[in-house]
Design a protein around this motif. Structure first.
Motif, PDB file in Angstrom:
ATOM      1  N   ALA A 225      -1.297   8.568  -1.311  1.00 16.60           N
ATOM      2  CA  ALA A 225      -1.974   7.324  -0.965  1.00 16.60           C
ATOM      3  C   ALA A 225      -3.232   7.592  -0.150  1.00 16.60           C
ATOM      4  O   ALA A 225      -4.247   6.903  -0.321  1.00 16.60           O
TER       5      ALA A 225
ATOM      6  N   CYS B  50      -7.143   6.560  -0.843  1.00 16.05           N
ATOM      7  CA  CYS B  50      -8.064   5.983   0.147  1.00 16.05           C
ATOM      8  C   CYS B  50      -9.371   6.757   0.187  1.00 16.05           C
ATOM      9  O   CYS B  50     -10.452   6.172   0.244  1.00 16.05           O
TER      10      CYS B  50
ATOM     11  N   VAL C 156      -8.725   0.037   2.369  1.00 15.29           N
ATOM     12  CA  VAL C 156      -7.709   0.458   1.397  1.00 15.29           C
ATOM     13  C   VAL C 156      -6.449   0.928   2.117  1.00 15.29           C
ATOM     14  O   VAL C 156      -5.328   0.649   1.677  1.00 15.29           O
ATOM     15  N   GLN C 157      -6.621   1.594   3.248  1.00 12.23           N
ATOM     16  CA  GLN C 157      -5.456   2.039   4.010  1.00 12.23           C
ATOM     17  C   GLN C 157      -4.641   0.841   4.498  1.00 12.23           C
ATOM     18  O   GLN C 157      -3.403   0.844   4.401  1.00 12.23           O
TER      19      GLN C 157
ATOM     20  N   LEU D 181      -2.776  -0.721   1.547  1.00  9.46           N
ATOM     21  CA  LEU D 181      -1.626   0.083   1.151  1.00  9.46           C
ATOM     22  C   LEU D 181      -0.487  -0.027   2.163  1.00  9.46           C
ATOM     23  O   LEU D 181       0.691   0.027   1.786  1.00  9.46           O
ATOM     24  N   GLU D 182      -0.825  -0.160   3.442  1.00 12.54           N
ATOM     25  CA  GLU D 182       0.224  -0.353   4.445  1.00 12.54           C
ATOM     26  C   GLU D 182       0.931  -1.680   4.248  1.00 12.54           C
ATOM     27  O   GLU D 182       2.153  -1.779   4.422  1.00 12.54           O
TER      28      GLU D 182
ATOM     29  N   GLN E 258       3.114   1.297   0.890  1.00  8.68           N
ATOM     30  CA  GLN E 258       2.873   2.581   0.247  1.00  8.68           C
ATOM     31  C   GLN E 258       2.613   3.708   1.242  1.00  8.68           C
ATOM     32  O   GLN E 258       2.686   4.863   0.893  1.00  8.68           O
ATOM     33  N   LEU E 259       2.291   3.367   2.472  1.00  8.15           N
ATOM     34  CA  LEU E 259       2.044   4.393   3.492  1.00  8.15           C
ATOM     35  C   LEU E 259       3.167   4.420   4.481  1.00  8.15           C
ATOM     36  O   LEU E 259       3.774   3.481   4.822  1.00  8.15           O
TER      37      LEU E 259
END
Length: 56
Positions: free
Chosen positions: A2, A6, A46-47, A50-51, A55-56
């Protein structure tokens, strides 16, 4: 994986920002600043997305 996603998204955003800034007549250092700002902003955007999706 992931974080690699990013990084790739951020690099793409930075290249687009850099090329648009140079296309519209910005000096080299200003274009690099826009590219760096777009890189940091896109990376954290993006981070965070995804959180939120776990996904993170």
């Amino acid at each position: 994986m992931a974080l690699l996603f990013c990084f790739v998204c951020a690099a793409l955003a930075a290249v687009i920002a850099l090329s648009l800034a140079r296309h519209y007549g910005a000096d080299s250092l200003i274009a690099i600043g826009w590219g760096a700002g777009a890189f940091v902003g896109a990376f954290y955007l993006v981070q965070n997305i995804l959180e939120k999706f776990g996904q993170l």
